[in-house]
Design a protein around this motif. Structure first.
Motif, PDB file in Angstrom:
ATOM      1  N   GLY A 169     104.740   9.448  80.979  1.00  0.00           N
ATOM      2  CA  GLY A 169     103.725   8.423  81.203  1.00  0.00           C
ATOM      3  C   GLY A 169     102.312   8.927  81.010  1.00  0.00           C
ATOM      4  O   GLY A 169     101.353   8.329  81.510  1.00  0.00           O
ATOM      5  N   HIS A 170     102.167  10.028  80.251  1.00  0.00           N
ATOM      6  CA  HIS A 170     100.851  10.668  80.140  1.00  0.00           C
ATOM      7  C   HIS A 170      99.887   9.851  79.277  1.00  0.00           C
ATOM      8  O   HIS A 170      98.697   9.801  79.557  1.00  0.00           O
ATOM      9  CB  HIS A 170     101.010  12.075  79.561  1.00  0.00           C
ATOM     10  N   TYR A 171     100.406   9.219  78.229  1.00  0.00           N
ATOM     11  CA  TYR A 171      99.572   8.377  77.380  1.00  0.00           C
ATOM     12  C   TYR A 171     100.068   6.934  77.448  1.00  0.00           C
ATOM     13  O   TYR A 171     101.105   6.640  78.041  1.00  0.00           O
ATOM     14  CB  TYR A 171      99.591   8.877  75.938  1.00  0.00           C
ATOM     15  N   ASN A 172      99.343   6.027  76.796  1.00  0.00           N
ATOM     16  CA  ASN A 172      99.681   4.613  76.874  1.00  0.00           C
ATOM     17  C   ASN A 172     100.865   4.269  75.975  1.00  0.00           C
ATOM     18  O   ASN A 172     101.037   4.862  74.901  1.00  0.00           O
ATOM     19  CB  ASN A 172      98.471   3.775  76.465  1.00  0.00           C
ATOM     20  N   PRO A 173     101.676   3.285  76.377  1.00  0.00           N
ATOM     21  CA  PRO A 173     102.811   2.862  75.562  1.00  0.00           C
ATOM     22  C   PRO A 173     102.354   2.244  74.241  1.00  0.00           C
ATOM     23  O   PRO A 173     101.214   1.803  74.105  1.00  0.00           O
ATOM     24  CB  PRO A 173     103.509   1.820  76.441  1.00  0.00           C
ATOM     25  N   PHE A 174     103.284   2.200  73.299  1.00  0.00           N
ATOM     26  CA  PHE A 174     103.001   1.657  71.980  1.00  0.00           C
ATOM     27  C   PHE A 174     102.776   0.158  72.067  1.00  0.00           C
ATOM     28  O   PHE A 174     103.440  -0.555  72.809  1.00  0.00           O
ATOM     29  CB  PHE A 174     104.172   1.943  71.032  1.00  0.00           C
ATOM     30  N   SER A 175     101.839  -0.328  71.264  1.00  0.00           N
ATOM     31  CA  SER A 175     101.558  -1.754  71.177  1.00  0.00           C
ATOM     32  C   SER A 175     101.767  -2.199  69.738  1.00  0.00           C
ATOM     33  O   SER A 175     101.070  -1.733  68.832  1.00  0.00           O
ATOM     34  CB  SER A 175     100.117  -2.053  71.617  1.00  0.00           C
ATOM     35  N   GLY A 176     102.746  -3.092  69.522  1.00  0.00           N
ATOM     36  CA  GLY A 176     103.055  -3.555  68.183  1.00  0.00           C
ATOM     37  C   GLY A 176     104.551  -3.521  67.933  1.00  0.00           C
ATOM     38  O   GLY A 176     105.350  -3.538  68.876  1.00  0.00           O
ATOM     39  N   ASN A 177     104.949  -3.460  66.673  1.00  0.00           N
ATOM     40  CA  ASN A 177     106.363  -3.494  66.303  1.00  0.00           C
ATOM     41  C   ASN A 177     106.815  -2.162  65.727  1.00  0.00           C
ATOM     42  O   ASN A 177     106.053  -1.471  65.052  1.00  0.00           O
ATOM     43  CB  ASN A 177     106.627  -4.596  65.278  1.00  0.00           C
ATOM     44  N   ILE A 178     108.087  -1.833  65.984  1.00  0.00           N
ATOM     45  CA  ILE A 178     108.727  -0.637  65.431  1.00  0.00           C
ATOM     46  C   ILE A 178     110.056  -1.057  64.835  1.00  0.00           C
ATOM     47  O   ILE A 178     110.809  -1.833  65.425  1.00  0.00           O
ATOM     48  CB  ILE A 178     108.940   0.452  66.502  1.00  0.00           C
TER      49      ILE A 178
END
Length: 253
Positions: A169-178
């Motif tokens: 949880g150190h950085y922010n989660p991905f935003s968008g599509n994978i």
């Protein structure tokens, strides 16, 4: 006819599968807590000195500029990981092994936010000199440098594979599509192979690609919520904090 035969021969040599291939779905990540998570430690890379990762990304601009794409953890603290990848909008593409100080980096301007991009991370830790990590975006070399000379192999993982988030949880989660996420343990893909997978912007059928990946998550196609099936290996992922509606008909074409 001769031209058609020549073109098919070129496709075969490059590893592209000419069989009609259906790609209808991708996964939408909300940038808050959506992610995919394995059910056990992901050990496919343990002790290896080569690996490659391929994925299609449609990142959303705005909000936090630093978004995690995937992580395989070691110790589940801070930046410690077997390996991880994040996009730092306006700054860099960043792939690291063991810690944030051991990295390969790419030109973030090669990524078009709000559009589909194909990304390949190709690692060869046997070089001892740069580049030990190459980053290919949309069939072009976007590598800007690396600092992996002191690492001889991937460390032993202690945690699951996370896509769209890190266990720490150190950085922010991905935003968008994978879409179409694949891993080649023990193989360093070349630029020409990355170009073949990119296929001028249309995803390639990796089931018949040469060399074949060991793991391939199609992110919607052939999957039943909440399970994202490993269509080549046996390491299935679970949609976490996600709904069935996050399987979207938004794909690279």
């Amino acid at each position: 006819i001769m031209a058609l035969g020549t073109n098919l021969g070129i496709l075969a040599q490059s590893g592209v599968d000419s069989t009609p291939f259906s790609n209808i779905y991708s996964l939408d990540f909300d940038g808050t807590d959506d992610h995919l998570m394995g059910g056990s430690t992901f050990s496919s890379l343990d002790g290896l000195n080569k690996a490659s990762f391929s994925m299609w990304l449609k990142p959303i601009s705005g909000g936090s500029t630093l978004r995690m794409v995937f992580q395989i953890g070691v110790g589940s603290t801070a930046l410690n990981s077997q390996c991880q990848l994040f996009l730092y909008e306006g700054n860099r593409i960043d792939f690291s092994i063991t810690s944030g100080g051991q990295f390969g980096r790419g030109n973030i301007s090669s990524i078009t936010y709000g559009s589909w991009n194909h990304l390949v991370i190709a690692v060869d830790l046997t070089h001892g000199v740069n580049p030990e990590c190459q980053i290919f975006v949309n069939g072009a070399d976007a590598t800007t440098g690396d600092n992996l000379g002191s690492i001889g192999s991937f460390p032993t993982a202690t945690d699951e594979l996370y896509i769209g988030e890190s266990k720490t949880g150190h950085y922010n989660p991905f935003s968008g599509n994978i879409d179409e996420f694949a891993i080649w343990p023990g193989t360093t893909l070349t630029l020409s192979q990355a170009q073949a997978i990119y296929n001028s912007g249309t995803p390639t059928n990796l089931a018949n690609f040469s060399p074949a990946p060991s793991h391939w998550w199609r992110n919607g196609d052939g999957d039943t919520y909440p399970t994202i099936t490993d269509h080549i290996g046996s390491y299935n992922l679970t949609m976490t904090n996600m709904a069935s509606g996050d399987i979207e008909t938004d794909v690279p074409t």
